[in-house]
Design a protein around this motif. Structure first.
Motif, mmCIF file in Angstrom:
data_model
loop_
_atom_site.group_PDB
_atom_site.id
_atom_site.type_symbol
_atom_site.label_atom_id
_atom_site.label_comp_id
_atom_site.label_asym_id
_atom_site.label_seq_id
_atom_site.Cartn_x
_atom_site.Cartn_y
_atom_site.Cartn_z
ATOM 1 N N LYS A 42 32.869 44.170 42.038
ATOM 2 C CA LYS A 42 33.481 44.430 40.729
ATOM 3 C C LYS A 42 34.729 43.588 40.472
ATOM 4 O O LYS A 42 35.014 43.242 39.324
ATOM 5 C CB LYS A 42 33.854 45.914 40.598
ATOM 6 C CG LYS A 42 32.670 46.865 40.586
ATOM 7 C CD LYS A 42 31.938 46.801 39.275
ATOM 8 C CE LYS A 42 30.856 47.854 39.192
ATOM 9 N NZ LYS A 42 30.007 47.672 38.010
ATOM 10 N N TYR A 105 34.726 63.449 39.948
ATOM 11 C CA TYR A 105 33.539 62.788 39.419
ATOM 12 C C TYR A 105 32.340 63.007 40.343
ATOM 13 O O TYR A 105 31.235 63.298 39.883
ATOM 14 C CB TYR A 105 33.771 61.288 39.203
ATOM 15 C CG TYR A 105 32.536 60.640 38.632
ATOM 16 C CD1 TYR A 105 32.184 60.834 37.308
ATOM 17 C CD2 TYR A 105 31.681 59.885 39.437
ATOM 18 C CE1 TYR A 105 31.023 60.290 36.779
ATOM 19 C CE2 TYR A 105 30.525 59.335 38.924
ATOM 20 C CZ TYR A 105 30.203 59.548 37.599
ATOM 21 O OH TYR A 105 29.041 59.013 37.084
ATOM 22 N N ASP A 121 29.544 51.932 38.439
ATOM 23 C CA ASP A 121 29.718 51.603 37.018
ATOM 24 C C ASP A 121 30.569 52.652 36.306
ATOM 25 O O ASP A 121 31.418 52.312 35.474
ATOM 26 C CB ASP A 121 28.355 51.471 36.336
ATOM 27 C CG ASP A 121 27.591 50.227 36.778
ATOM 28 O OD1 ASP A 121 28.194 49.326 37.414
ATOM 29 O OD2 ASP A 121 26.369 50.169 36.493
ATOM 30 N N ALA A 122 30.352 53.924 36.635
ATOM 31 C CA ALA A 122 31.131 54.998 36.011
ATOM 32 C C ALA A 122 32.603 54.935 36.427
ATOM 33 O O ALA A 122 33.495 55.127 35.592
ATOM 34 C CB ALA A 122 30.538 56.356 36.369
ATOM 35 N N TYR A 124 34.165 52.242 37.374
ATOM 36 C CA TYR A 124 34.720 51.050 36.736
ATOM 37 C C TYR A 124 35.134 51.352 35.288
ATOM 38 O O TYR A 124 36.173 50.889 34.824
ATOM 39 C CB TYR A 124 33.730 49.887 36.789
ATOM 40 C CG TYR A 124 34.350 48.587 36.344
ATOM 41 C CD1 TYR A 124 35.236 47.905 37.169
ATOM 42 C CD2 TYR A 124 34.073 48.053 35.096
ATOM 43 C CE1 TYR A 124 35.832 46.716 36.767
ATOM 44 C CE2 TYR A 124 34.662 46.869 34.679
ATOM 45 C CZ TYR A 124 35.534 46.208 35.509
ATOM 46 O OH TYR A 124 36.134 45.044 35.105
ATOM 47 N N LEU A 125 34.332 52.168 34.603
ATOM 48 C CA LEU A 125 34.715 52.579 33.242
ATOM 49 C C LEU A 125 36.007 53.377 33.254
ATOM 50 O O LEU A 125 36.827 53.267 32.333
ATOM 51 C CB LEU A 125 33.601 53.393 32.591
ATOM 52 C CG LEU A 125 32.419 52.593 32.057
ATOM 53 C CD1 LEU A 125 31.327 53.529 31.532
ATOM 54 C CD2 LEU A 125 32.869 51.634 30.962
ATOM 55 N N LYS A 126 36.211 54.164 34.303
ATOM 56 C CA LYS A 126 37.463 54.912 34.421
ATOM 57 C C LYS A 126 38.646 53.954 34.586
ATOM 58 O O LYS A 126 39.743 54.218 34.083
ATOM 59 C CB LYS A 126 37.384 55.916 35.575
ATOM 60 C CG LYS A 126 36.415 57.056 35.291
ATOM 61 C CD LYS A 126 36.389 58.051 36.432
ATOM 62 C CE LYS A 126 35.427 59.193 36.145
ATOM 63 N NZ LYS A 126 35.746 59.961 34.945
ATOM 64 N N LEU A 128 38.747 50.899 33.268
ATOM 65 C CA LEU A 128 38.949 50.320 31.932
ATOM 66 C C LEU A 128 39.605 51.295 30.963
ATOM 67 O O LEU A 128 40.391 50.893 30.105
ATOM 68 C CB LEU A 128 37.605 49.842 31.359
ATOM 69 C CG LEU A 128 36.908 48.719 32.120
ATOM 70 C CD1 LEU A 128 35.559 48.410 31.491
ATOM 71 C CD2 LEU A 128 37.775 47.478 32.212
ATOM 72 N N ASN A 129 39.303 52.581 31.120
ATOM 73 C CA ASN A 129 39.855 53.620 30.243
ATOM 74 C C ASN A 129 41.246 54.084 30.668
ATOM 75 O O ASN A 129 41.849 54.914 29.993
ATOM 76 C CB ASN A 129 38.916 54.824 30.186
ATOM 77 C CG ASN A 129 37.616 54.501 29.494
ATOM 78 O OD1 ASN A 129 37.544 53.608 28.661
ATOM 79 N ND2 ASN A 129 36.570 55.223 29.844
ATOM 80 N N ASN A 171 44.466 50.752 32.658
ATOM 81 C CA ASN A 171 44.176 49.968 31.454
ATOM 82 C C ASN A 171 45.423 49.219 30.986
ATOM 83 O O ASN A 171 45.445 48.685 29.879
ATOM 84 C CB ASN A 171 43.606 50.851 30.338
ATOM 85 C CG ASN A 171 44.565 51.924 29.882
ATOM 86 O OD1 ASN A 171 45.589 52.178 30.508
ATOM 87 N ND2 ASN A 171 44.213 52.602 28.802
#
Length: 172
Positions: A42, A105, A121-122, A124-126, A128-129, A171
């Motif tokens: 990642k 999670y 992937d989940a 990684y979204l955390k 970004l958020n 973020n």
């Protein structure tokens, strides 16, 4: 050599390994290298106190939770942070924060339905958020980054942390 890994554990971790050898084996032999590999995939690196570190902790605790349960994951996580020197308290706070996100999670996932790729992937979204935390600023040029004289002494290592370092949402 697995004996080398054991020597590096905290006293609390060694106790847990003796009490829960199967969970310890899964965590160390499968989940730990998987966390490192997904982190490098990642981020291109497996860093310290940066966003990759935040990801690795949350991902590692998520997969640990899926494979050995939230209770044992929490115990091993907490045990790992028991012998942290005073100058690394902010690092410990960051790790525990991201670990808790990972455990939470992981409790929503199940094996084998939730694949490591889906979990990565989940998480990684955390990142970004801004749901995870990392330390900023970090002084990578600090001569004591790895300890006095650069010799890897955990009692004198700063890992680039200073009085101006704080926990920052990922973020930012």
């Amino acid at each position: 050599d697995p004996g080398d890994d054991y020597k590096k554990l905290t006293a609390a971790e060694k106790t847990l390994v003796k009490q829960h050898p199967t969970a310890a084996f899964i965590i160390n032999q499968f989940n730990k290298p998987m966390a490192t590999n997904f982190t490098v995939q990642k981020f291109g690196t497996n860093g310290l106190n940066d966003k990759s570190d935040a990801f690795r902790h949350a991902f590692f605790l998520s997969i640990n939770t899926v494979r050995v349960g939230a209770n044992l994951s929490q115990q091993f996580s907490d045990a790992h942070e028991t012998e942290v020197s005073n100058q690394l308290i902010k690092e410990k706070q960051m790790d525990l924060f991201n670990n808790s996100i990972g455990i939470t999670y992981g409790q929503t996932q199940s094996y084998p339905t939730s694949t490591p790729t889906l979990i990565a992937d989940a998480i990684y979204l955390k990142i970004l958020n801004g749901e995870l935390r990392y330390l900023k600023p970090i002084d990578l040029t600090d001569p004591n980054f790895w300890g006095a004289g650069g010799i890897g002494n955990p009692n004198t290592a700063t890992h680039g942390i200073s009085s101006s370092t704080s926990l920052v949402p990922t973020n930012q």
